[in-house]
Design an enzyme around this catalytic site. Structure first.
Site, PDB file in Angstrom:
ATOM      1  N   CYS A   2      -1.283   1.291  -0.521  1.00 40.45           N
ATOM      2  CA  CYS A   2      -0.378   1.371   0.630  1.00 40.45           C
ATOM      3  C   CYS A   2      -0.016   2.837   0.774  1.00 40.45           C
ATOM      4  O   CYS A   2       0.729   3.385  -0.030  1.00 40.45           O
ATOM      5  CB  CYS A   2       0.863   0.525   0.402  1.00 40.45           C
ATOM      6  SG  CYS A   2       2.104   0.692   1.709  1.00 40.45           S
ATOM      7  N   GLU A 123      -3.671   0.070   7.009  1.00 42.22           N
ATOM      8  CA  GLU A 123      -4.872   0.260   6.188  1.00 42.22           C
ATOM      9  C   GLU A 123      -6.008   0.666   7.111  1.00 42.22           C
ATOM     10  O   GLU A 123      -5.999   0.342   8.314  1.00 42.22           O
ATOM     11  CB  GLU A 123      -5.241  -1.006   5.414  1.00 42.22           C
ATOM     12  CG  GLU A 123      -4.279  -1.393   4.304  1.00 42.22           C
ATOM     13  CD  GLU A 123      -4.248  -0.398   3.131  1.00 42.22           C
ATOM     14  OE1 GLU A 123      -4.989   0.602   3.172  1.00 42.22           O
ATOM     15  OE2 GLU A 123      -3.464  -0.637   2.195  1.00 42.22           O
TER      16      GLU A 123
END
Length: 257
Positions: A2, A123
């Site tokens: 992340c 992402e």
């Protein structure tokens, strides 16, 4: 992994959502749709109400009753023993599989656990298309709760004393955090093989309680079907860009075109 996320909720919204007892903020953070490492972020944590507002707990405070606080901390964990704050630049994530063992995280995992509120996270997916240099073009995706709720990402926080500052300097202690990650569930694994761990509401009390030992059993990937992922503008790839347009869905023909 992340490496970017969005955080637009105001302190009063988070205070209600997480049942905060005390706002320990000098001023509200600016809403951000492109939170990046080293940025200040909101963290929900529990500490004795009369503990030092800036430094670590004293021995007599270790087992005292706690209150739930909302604080602003730096994203990128800096262990208390670090010689240089720059170590935090590469410690934005901690792997669940080793978080209780690695020296950089195990003390925080034992006593300094937190929740990191987010609207969602980004992402990048490597497509079949090529860029001007012949490398796979990466398409950013925004991953967020389908119901529009807040993600309670599992995190750890630390306090680092800046050796260049005097002991009585109120800015001596740096508060920092990291996001705990795990293998992504199937529907998200096609985008990236890692994802932030979530803490279910029913387990917030246990996770945040600094008098209880850390337990990875309290951490769970988001249940399949709770999150949605959709393509967004490549503007998010540049940390200088910020605004709600970064989380607006991109038509598939534009994403893959």
């Amino acid at each position: 992994m992340c490496g970017r996320y969005a955080s637009s909720r105001q302190p009063d919204e988070l205070a209600e959502e997480f049942e905060i007892d005390e706002l320990r903020l000098q001023e509200p953070l600016t809403e951000s749709y492109n939170v990046a490492p080293t940025d200040e972020v909101y963290a929900v944590l529990e500490r004795p109400p009369h503990s030092s507002p800036r430094g670590p707990l004293r021995q007599d405070e270790e087992n005292a009753s706690t209150e739930r606080q909302l604080r602003a901390v730096r994203w990128g964990l800096v262990p208390s023993w670090a010689k240089d704050v720059k170590i935090g630049n590469r410690m934005i994530n901690a792997r669940m599989e080793t978080v209780s063992e690695k020296p950089a995280y195990r003390r925080a995992f034992a006593k300094r656990r937190c929740l990191l509120p987010a609207d969602g996270y980004f992402e990048w997916y490597a497509t079949d298309a090529k860029d001007a240099k012949g490398k796979p073009r990466k398409q950013p995706y925004f991953i967020t709760p389908k119901d529009g709720g807040v993600l309670a990402m599992a995190g750890l926080y630390e306090l680092w004393p800046d050796p260049a500052k005097d002991e009585d300097d109120p800015t001596r202690w740096l508060w920092s955090c990291t996001v705990i990650t795990t293998e992504a569930e199937d529907s998200l694994g096609r985008i990236h093989d890692r994802m932030p761990l979530m803490v279910e509401r029913a387990r917030w009390d246990q996770w945040l309680d600094p008098t209880r030992p850390g337990d990875v059993a309290l951490l769970t990937p988001a249940a399949p079907g709770q999150l949605e992922a959709y393509p967004v503008s490549t503007l998010v790839s540049n940390v200088r860009n910020n605004g709600r347009e970064l989380i607006e869905p991109l038509p598939l023909e534009e994403a893959w075109g």
